[in-house]
Motif scaffolding. Structure first.
Motif, PDB file in Angstrom:
ATOM      1  N   ARG A 184      34.058  81.055  -3.329  1.00 40.08           N
ATOM      2  CA  ARG A 184      34.885  79.851  -3.374  1.00 40.08           C
ATOM      3  C   ARG A 184      36.078  79.987  -2.412  1.00 40.08           C
ATOM      4  O   ARG A 184      36.423  79.038  -1.707  1.00 40.08           O
ATOM      5  CB  ARG A 184      35.388  79.623  -4.799  1.00 40.08           C
ATOM      6  CG  ARG A 184      36.235  78.379  -4.907  1.00 40.08           C
ATOM      7  CD  ARG A 184      36.848  78.246  -6.255  1.00 40.08           C
ATOM      8  NE  ARG A 184      35.925  77.675  -7.217  1.00 40.08           N
ATOM      9  CZ  ARG A 184      36.267  77.362  -8.456  1.00 40.08           C
ATOM     10  NH1 ARG A 184      37.490  77.614  -8.875  1.00 40.08           N
ATOM     11  NH2 ARG A 184      35.411  76.828  -9.278  1.00 40.08           N
ATOM     12  N   THR A 185      36.685  81.207  -2.370  1.00 40.90           N
ATOM     13  CA  THR A 185      37.814  81.432  -1.459  1.00 40.90           C
ATOM     14  C   THR A 185      37.380  81.209  -0.008  1.00 40.90           C
ATOM     15  O   THR A 185      38.088  80.568   0.770  1.00 40.90           O
ATOM     16  CB  THR A 185      38.334  82.886  -1.620  1.00 40.90           C
ATOM     17  OG1 THR A 185      38.534  83.125  -2.997  1.00 40.90           O
ATOM     18  CG2 THR A 185      39.608  83.124  -0.858  1.00 40.90           C
ATOM     19  N   VAL A 186      36.214  81.756   0.334  1.00 40.47           N
ATOM     20  CA  VAL A 186      35.722  81.620   1.710  1.00 40.47           C
ATOM     21  C   VAL A 186      35.466  80.148   2.026  1.00 40.47           C
ATOM     22  O   VAL A 186      35.830  79.655   3.092  1.00 40.47           O
ATOM     23  CB  VAL A 186      34.450  82.481   1.932  1.00 40.47           C
ATOM     24  CG1 VAL A 186      33.802  82.174   3.272  1.00 40.47           C
ATOM     25  CG2 VAL A 186      34.798  83.968   1.852  1.00 40.47           C
ATOM     26  N   ARG A 187      34.871  79.426   1.070  1.00 39.39           N
ATOM     27  CA  ARG A 187      34.600  77.994   1.275  1.00 39.39           C
ATOM     28  C   ARG A 187      35.889  77.211   1.523  1.00 39.39           C
ATOM     29  O   ARG A 187      35.977  76.425   2.465  1.00 39.39           O
ATOM     30  CB  ARG A 187      33.908  77.417   0.033  1.00 39.39           C
ATOM     31  CG  ARG A 187      32.427  77.619   0.017  1.00 39.39           C
ATOM     32  CD  ARG A 187      31.756  76.650  -0.931  1.00 39.39           C
ATOM     33  NE  ARG A 187      32.311  76.606  -2.264  1.00 39.39           N
ATOM     34  CZ  ARG A 187      31.899  77.359  -3.290  1.00 39.39           C
ATOM     35  NH1 ARG A 187      30.949  78.238  -3.110  1.00 39.39           N
ATOM     36  NH2 ARG A 187      32.435  77.245  -4.487  1.00 39.39           N
ATOM     37  N   SER A 188      36.885  77.490   0.679  1.00 40.01           N
ATOM     38  CA  SER A 188      38.168  76.786   0.842  1.00 40.01           C
ATOM     39  C   SER A 188      38.771  77.089   2.201  1.00 40.01           C
ATOM     40  O   SER A 188      39.351  76.219   2.854  1.00 40.01           O
ATOM     41  CB  SER A 188      39.167  77.216  -0.237  1.00 40.01           C
ATOM     42  OG  SER A 188      38.562  77.200  -1.461  1.00 40.01           O
ATOM     43  N   LEU A 189      38.628  78.348   2.597  1.00 41.46           N
ATOM     44  CA  LEU A 189      39.175  78.774   3.884  1.00 41.46           C
ATOM     45  C   LEU A 189      38.515  78.007   5.029  1.00 41.46           C
ATOM     46  O   LEU A 189      39.185  77.503   5.935  1.00 41.46           O
ATOM     47  CB  LEU A 189      38.920  80.282   4.031  1.00 41.46           C
ATOM     48  CG  LEU A 189      39.671  81.018   5.109  1.00 41.46           C
ATOM     49  CD1 LEU A 189      41.160  80.928   4.890  1.00 41.46           C
ATOM     50  CD2 LEU A 189      39.249  82.479   5.119  1.00 41.46           C
ATOM     51  N   LEU A 190      37.193  77.872   4.946  1.00 40.20           N
ATOM     52  CA  LEU A 190      36.463  77.164   6.004  1.00 40.20           C
ATOM     53  C   LEU A 190      36.864  75.686   6.034  1.00 40.20           C
ATOM     54  O   LEU A 190      37.059  75.111   7.109  1.00 40.20           O
ATOM     55  CB  LEU A 190      34.945  77.289   5.795  1.00 40.20           C
ATOM     56  CG  LEU A 190      34.351  78.706   5.898  1.00 40.20           C
ATOM     57  CD1 LEU A 190      32.840  78.645   5.794  1.00 40.20           C
ATOM     58  CD2 LEU A 190      34.741  79.365   7.210  1.00 40.20           C
ATOM     59  N   GLN A 191      37.034  75.102   4.852  1.00 37.72           N
ATOM     60  CA  GLN A 191      37.438  73.691   4.811  1.00 37.72           C
ATOM     61  C   GLN A 191      38.838  73.517   5.397  1.00 37.72           C
ATOM     62  O   GLN A 191      39.088  72.569   6.142  1.00 37.72           O
ATOM     63  CB  GLN A 191      37.394  73.191   3.372  1.00 37.72           C
ATOM     64  CG  GLN A 191      35.958  72.928   2.924  1.00 37.72           C
ATOM     65  CD  GLN A 191      35.848  72.631   1.441  1.00 37.72           C
ATOM     66  OE1 GLN A 191      36.486  73.288   0.619  1.00 37.72           O
ATOM     67  NE2 GLN A 191      35.030  71.661   1.090  1.00 37.72           N
ATOM     68  N   ALA A 192      39.720  74.474   5.086  1.00 36.64           N
ATOM     69  CA  ALA A 192      41.083  74.402   5.626  1.00 36.64           C
ATOM     70  C   ALA A 192      41.059  74.536   7.153  1.00 36.64           C
ATOM     71  O   ALA A 192      41.786  73.834   7.861  1.00 36.64           O
ATOM     72  CB  ALA A 192      41.938  75.511   5.010  1.00 36.64           C
ATOM     73  N   LEU A 193      40.205  75.409   7.654  1.00 34.87           N
ATOM     74  CA  LEU A 193      40.110  75.615   9.106  1.00 34.87           C
ATOM     75  C   LEU A 193      39.562  74.358   9.787  1.00 34.87           C
ATOM     76  O   LEU A 193      40.009  73.993  10.879  1.00 34.87           O
ATOM     77  CB  LEU A 193      39.219  76.820   9.422  1.00 34.87           C
ATOM     78  CG  LEU A 193      39.800  78.181   9.031  1.00 34.87           C
ATOM     79  CD1 LEU A 193      38.739  79.263   9.125  1.00 34.87           C
ATOM     80  CD2 LEU A 193      40.984  78.534   9.909  1.00 34.87           C
ATOM     81  N   ALA A 194      38.618  73.699   9.133  1.00 36.28           N
ATOM     82  CA  ALA A 194      38.060  72.464   9.705  1.00 36.28           C
ATOM     83  C   ALA A 194      39.122  71.365   9.714  1.00 36.28           C
ATOM     84  O   ALA A 194      39.186  70.568  10.649  1.00 36.28           O
ATOM     85  CB  ALA A 194      36.840  72.033   8.911  1.00 36.28           C
ATOM     86  N   ARG A 195      39.940  71.340   8.669  1.00 34.60           N
ATOM     87  CA  ARG A 195      41.013  70.322   8.611  1.00 34.60           C
ATOM     88  C   ARG A 195      42.011  70.516   9.755  1.00 34.60           C
ATOM     89  O   ARG A 195      42.626  69.575  10.218  1.00 34.60           O
ATOM     90  CB  ARG A 195      41.739  70.399   7.255  1.00 34.60           C
ATOM     91  CG  ARG A 195      41.019  69.627   6.161  1.00 34.60           C
ATOM     92  CD  ARG A 195      41.926  69.371   4.972  1.00 34.60           C
ATOM     93  NE  ARG A 195      42.322  70.614   4.319  1.00 34.60           N
ATOM     94  CZ  ARG A 195      41.605  71.215   3.362  1.00 34.60           C
ATOM     95  NH1 ARG A 195      40.462  70.694   2.965  1.00 34.60           N
ATOM     96  NH2 ARG A 195      42.030  72.337   2.823  1.00 34.60           N
ATOM     97  N   GLU A 196      42.153  71.769  10.208  1.00 34.05           N
ATOM     98  CA  GLU A 196      43.051  72.052  11.349  1.00 34.05           C
ATOM     99  C   GLU A 196      42.444  71.573  12.665  1.00 34.05           C
ATOM    100  O   GLU A 196      43.058  71.711  13.717  1.00 34.05           O
ATOM    101  CB  GLU A 196      43.310  73.555  11.453  1.00 34.05           C
ATOM    102  CG  GLU A 196      44.237  74.099  10.386  1.00 34.05           C
ATOM    103  CD  GLU A 196      44.327  75.623  10.427  1.00 34.05           C
ATOM    104  OE1 GLU A 196      43.860  76.227  11.416  1.00 34.05           O
ATOM    105  OE2 GLU A 196      44.863  76.201   9.473  1.00 34.05           O
ATOM    106  N   GLY A 197      41.217  71.100  12.612  1.00 36.03           N
ATOM    107  CA  GLY A 197      40.579  70.566  13.824  1.00 36.03           C
ATOM    108  C   GLY A 197      39.588  71.510  14.476  1.00 36.03           C
ATOM    109  O   GLY A 197      39.063  71.231  15.548  1.00 36.03           O
ATOM    110  N   ARG A 198      39.322  72.641  13.822  1.00 37.85           N
ATOM    111  CA  ARG A 198      38.354  73.575  14.405  1.00 37.85           C
ATOM    112  C   ARG A 198      36.933  73.107  14.094  1.00 37.85           C
ATOM    113  O   ARG A 198      36.680  72.497  13.055  1.00 37.85           O
ATOM    114  CB  ARG A 198      38.539  74.972  13.819  1.00 37.85           C
ATOM    115  CG  ARG A 198      39.822  75.643  14.249  1.00 37.85           C
ATOM    116  CD  ARG A 198      39.947  76.988  13.559  1.00 37.85           C
ATOM    117  NE  ARG A 198      41.303  77.244  13.133  1.00 37.85           N
ATOM    118  CZ  ARG A 198      42.177  77.957  13.820  1.00 37.85           C
ATOM    119  NH1 ARG A 198      41.838  78.473  14.972  1.00 37.85           N
ATOM    120  NH2 ARG A 198      43.391  78.158  13.372  1.00 37.85           N
TER     121      ARG A 198
END
Lengths: 327, 276
Positions: A184-198
């Motif tokens: 779940r932590t990794v998933r949240s991290l990926l979603q946060a990174l995508a929100r940054e525009g990556r």
């Protein structure tokens, strides 16, 4: 300016597998793979083991050379402009490997940072930043890598990929083997990174997880793309399929099932028998209304005890299995 | 340059964690130096002077006990340096392949540049670490003059270590990336004793059997031992020939390494480098 971060066109790759001293076998890993990844999205590359996902990722990352085809990352060709592509890419190839066992997480990151051209001071500063970003505290970062749990290794692998602040991230099964909380932590991290525009291209087998995070999906099988698009488009591709779950009393249940099979196209069914009831899951190609009216009609006629009933849209896993079985 | 700095950072960091191993290596090397002189005297019940006289005959120069100890300790440093260099090189390649780290390395540089830079970084770190125990030993044997001798020998050790790393790279890199051999650490344990035996570390080169001598001459060790013996026992005027041979060896190793590593690189880029 293209709206796509990654363009893969007609990618072909063969491997030579050596057998014994003289024997060799040629394995065709990719047979003309084509798909596109839109900027700022999470795109999942799915497929069974040996489908060609990792090979595709390795070619995009510049680690492997394709035999044929073209790959562009933010407009740069991965074969002709390797250095430019490497500057904009962060890569996680295997979350449980890729680091030196004797070095700590922090030291591993500093080494990789320096390898990518940073000064020692810059590498240390950036290592602290990315460790904080992935939630590895100082004491964890100072421990030797061989003492890390799988969850910590996954976070460190993502931290390494972020060392150069890349615009595009490639992740090969980033949650493989992780416990629920780490995943779940990794998933949240990926979603946060995508929100940054990556832009994130991720492979995986956990459909529930992919359904939660991915904007678009490409399904690959036997080295070929079966379908590429949004999860909704994938559902439409499979057709109007519903997932029917029922609990039936023992009496006359068989009759109900036979009538359903007669009336509709059943894509898949799972039946299990308990002491007092039968549990049925069916994937039926028909619309909801038809299915419901048919069931109630049969129940009325046959006097079957309907203990529980649910009708839902198929999950990504259902769609995936349906697509892969077709191919 | 950044690549070399990164590798130096990694090597120094790893070395700090392996300190107990290094102390063990020093102890064995010191015991070797002492045993060559005091061992026969204790075991055969003869005087130390008698052992030193026999050594004088072997090396063709009248030696004092101090000279003999200086020579034996210096040669013991060749043993520790060779062992460390060869085994560290093999171990590093195994680590790179098994941990999958080589994939990440290849995202930043080429295989050719990586291992040649590693050979240099390894030499820079290993040379002082594998030989530094000579400083207190030579000080005990020869006073401050002993420390000066170490400073005088250090460049020879460094040159030899660079050559040894290049030698190791030209053998181990192609084996690791062009064949299916996985247990590469076995290689140093076979090669190192043969190279040392054939290089005049244990006995002068003139009485080494031909086969061992031929094998050893593929490495820089015989010339290193000759230079060290000449520097310690005779005037340094005879160094021209061994130094020329070492330079030729260096060119040969670089050519050999570059050729094989380029093939390995091509294989890695088409078939993958790490063990999966």
């Amino acid at each position: 300016m293209s709206s796509h971060a990654i363009i893969v066109e007609n990618l072909r790759k063969k491997y030579i597998v050596r057998e014994g001293l003289r024997g060799k076998k040629i394995v065709e890993a990719l047979r003309g793979v084509t798909f596109r990844v839109r900027k700022g999205t999470i795109h999942a590359l799915l497929g069974p083991n040996g489908a060609g996902k990792t090979t595709t990722l390795r070619i995009i990352s510049t680690l492997l050379l394709p035999d044929e085809g073209r790959v562009e990352v933010l407009g740069h060709d991965v074969v002709k402009e390797t250095e430019k592509v490497r500057k904009i890419l962060g890569v996680v190839l295997d979350v449980s490997r890729g680091f030196y066992l004797l070095l700590s997480g922090f030291e591993n990151l500093v080494f990789y940072g320096m390898l990518r051209g940073m000064s020692i001071k810059e590498a240390k500063r950036r290592a602290r930043q990315v460790l904080e970003l992935v939630g590895l505290d100082e004491s964890a970062a100072a421990r030797p890598y061989h003492t890390y749990s799988l969850g910590m290794r996954a976070r460190l692998a993502i931290a390494k990929a972020l060392m150069t602040d890349p615009e595009v991230l490639l992740l090969d099964e980033p949650t493989l083997g992780l416990d629920v909380e780490s995943a779940r932590t990794v998933r949240s991290l990926l979603q946060a990174l995508a929100r940054e525009g990556r832009t994130i291209l991720v492979t995986g087998h956990n459909m529930h997880e992919i359904e939660q995070i991915a904007h678009e999906v490409t399904i690959i099988n036997n080295g070929q793309v079966v379908i590429s698009g949004s999860i909704e488009q994938l559902r439409n591709y499979v057709g109007s399929v519903c997932k029917l779950c029922m609990k039936l009393g023992q009496a006359n249940a068989r009759e109900l099932l036979l009538k359903l099979r007669d009336r509709f196209e059943i894509i898949r069914e799972e039946i299990s028998q308990a002491d007092t009831y039968i549990s049925v899951t069916m994937y039926i190609r028909a619309n909801r209304e038809d299915i419901m009216s048919t069931i109630f009609e049969i129940v009325k006629k046959t006097d079957v005890k309907l203990l529980d009933l649910s009708l839902s849209e198929p999950t990504l896993e259902d769609v995936y299995i349906s697509i892969v079985r077709r191919t | 340059m950044r690549l070399l700095q990164a590798l130096l950072y990694r090597e120094i960091t790893i070395l700090k964690k392996r300190f107990p191993e290094i102390i063990t290596l020093w102890i064995f090397s010191i015991l070797f130096g002492l045993f060559v002189i005091y061992g026969p005297s204790v075991l055969l019940n003869t005087s130390v002077e008698h052992v030193v006289d026999r050594l004088s005959m072997l090396f063709g120069k009248k030696l004092s006990l101090e000279d003999a100890l200086t020579l034996m300790f210096t040669l013991s440093a060749v043993i520790s340096m060779t062992t460390m260099t060869m085994s560290d090189f093999a171990q590093q390649i195994v680590d790179d392949k098994f941990s999958g780290a080589i994939d990440h390395v290849l995202l930043s540089t080429t295989l050719v540049r990586y291992y040649i830079s590693y050979a240099i970084a390894l030499s820079i770190v290993t040379t002082p670490v594998a030989t530094i125990y000579l400083v207190p030993l030579l000080y005990l044997v020869k006073g401050l003059g002993g420390v000066l001798i170490y400073a005088y020998l250090l460049p020879v050790f460094l040159l030899s270590c660079i050559l040894l790393s290049l030698y190791a790279s030209s053998i181990i890199v192609p084996l690791a990336y062009l064949t299916k051999i996985q247990r590469l650490w076995i290689l140093p344990s076979i090669i190192v004793p043969m190279l040392l035996a054939g290089s005049g570390v244990f006995i002068p080169l003139t009485i080494v059997p031909l086969f061992l001598k031929l094998l050893a001459y593929t490495s820089p060790l015989p010339e290193t031992c000759t230079i060290l013996q000449d520097m310690l026992l005779r005037a340094a005027g005879k160094l021209a020939l061994p130094l020329t041979l070492l330079t030729m060896l260096m060119v040969l190793y670089v050519l050999l390494y570059s050729g094989t590593a380029k093939i390995a690189e091509a294989r890695a880029r088409t078939q993958g480098a790490a063990l999966t």
